[in-house]
Design an enzyme around this catalytic site. Sequence first.
Site, PDB file in Angstrom:
ATOM      1  N   ILE A  46       0.871  -1.172   0.000  1.00 56.35           N
ATOM      2  CA  ILE A  46       0.000   0.000   0.000  1.00 56.35           C
ATOM      3  C   ILE A  46       0.906   1.219   0.000  1.00 56.35           C
ATOM      4  O   ILE A  46       2.061   1.140   0.402  1.00 56.35           O
ATOM      5  CB  ILE A  46      -0.948   0.041   1.227  1.00 56.35           C
ATOM      6  CG1 ILE A  46      -0.150  -0.027   2.530  1.00 56.35           C
ATOM      7  CG2 ILE A  46      -1.994  -1.043   1.143  1.00 56.35           C
ATOM      8  CD1 ILE A  46      -0.965   0.272   3.763  1.00 56.35           C
ATOM      9  N   SER A  47       0.385   2.352  -0.457  1.00 57.74           N
ATOM     10  CA  SER A  47       1.175   3.577  -0.447  1.00 57.74           C
ATOM     11  C   SER A  47       1.312   4.077   0.973  1.00 57.74           C
ATOM     12  O   SER A  47       0.379   4.017   1.763  1.00 57.74           O
ATOM     13  CB  SER A  47       0.510   4.639  -1.319  1.00 57.74           C
ATOM     14  OG  SER A  47       0.554   4.237  -2.664  1.00 57.74           O
ATOM     15  N   LYS A  48       2.482   4.578   1.270  1.00 54.75           N
ATOM     16  CA  LYS A  48       2.759   5.067   2.622  1.00 54.75           C
ATOM     17  C   LYS A  48       1.890   6.280   2.925  1.00 54.75           C
ATOM     18  O   LYS A  48       1.675   7.132   2.092  1.00 54.75           O
ATOM     19  CB  LYS A  48       4.231   5.450   2.723  1.00 54.75           C
ATOM     20  CG  LYS A  48       4.697   5.644   4.130  1.00 54.75           C
ATOM     21  CD  LYS A  48       6.198   5.785   4.162  1.00 54.75           C
ATOM     22  CE  LYS A  48       6.649   5.683   5.605  1.00 54.75           C
ATOM     23  NZ  LYS A  48       8.036   5.396   5.722  1.00 54.75           N
TER      24      LYS A  48
END
Length: 189
Positions: A8-10
């Site tokens: 997932i994107s940070k």
Amino acid sequence: MQIGYARISKGDDQSTALQRRALKDAGCERIFEEAASGGRWDRPELHRMIDQLRAGDVVTVWKLDRLSRSLKDLLHILDRIEAEGGGFRSLTENIDTTTPAGRMMMQMVGSFAEFERAMIRERTSAGLDQARAEGRVGGRRPKLSPSQRSDVVENILSGRKTAAQMARLYSVSEPTISRIVAAARRVPA
């Protein structure tokens, strides 16, 4: 062994739960999870996963963009997986490089992605050319108005004020003042 990779994107309020469930349902015995941008190359879990690959292992992702957002990086990662003797599988796009049809499909996806990138580059270039033809210039707006610029040049060239004083007066850096004065000196009177 089937090995899963979930990303997932940070900073997002996302969770890898959906990806993890899909990977477990697909038969993944081990899942590496990460919260990092897909455009970054410094993803520790991705590198740890690739370093632990053995011949015959299959790396499985929920979607291609979970592995990488860049075609160049995606192909590089797939080359590293292949060099270790492993295969690759994307559940959503139904790509499996352990089969001849899957390898062909991956090459086609790569070709389409390269074509799309070239088209975007071409459209961007045409748009910039059109904007220049209409007199619009890209980039940051000047920090000082034309009247402020002429005030700077007049005060510095006459010796009434220093570059440091003018920089403080207009809340800009001294290099900005120096560039303005240098440009004024280049222009014939």
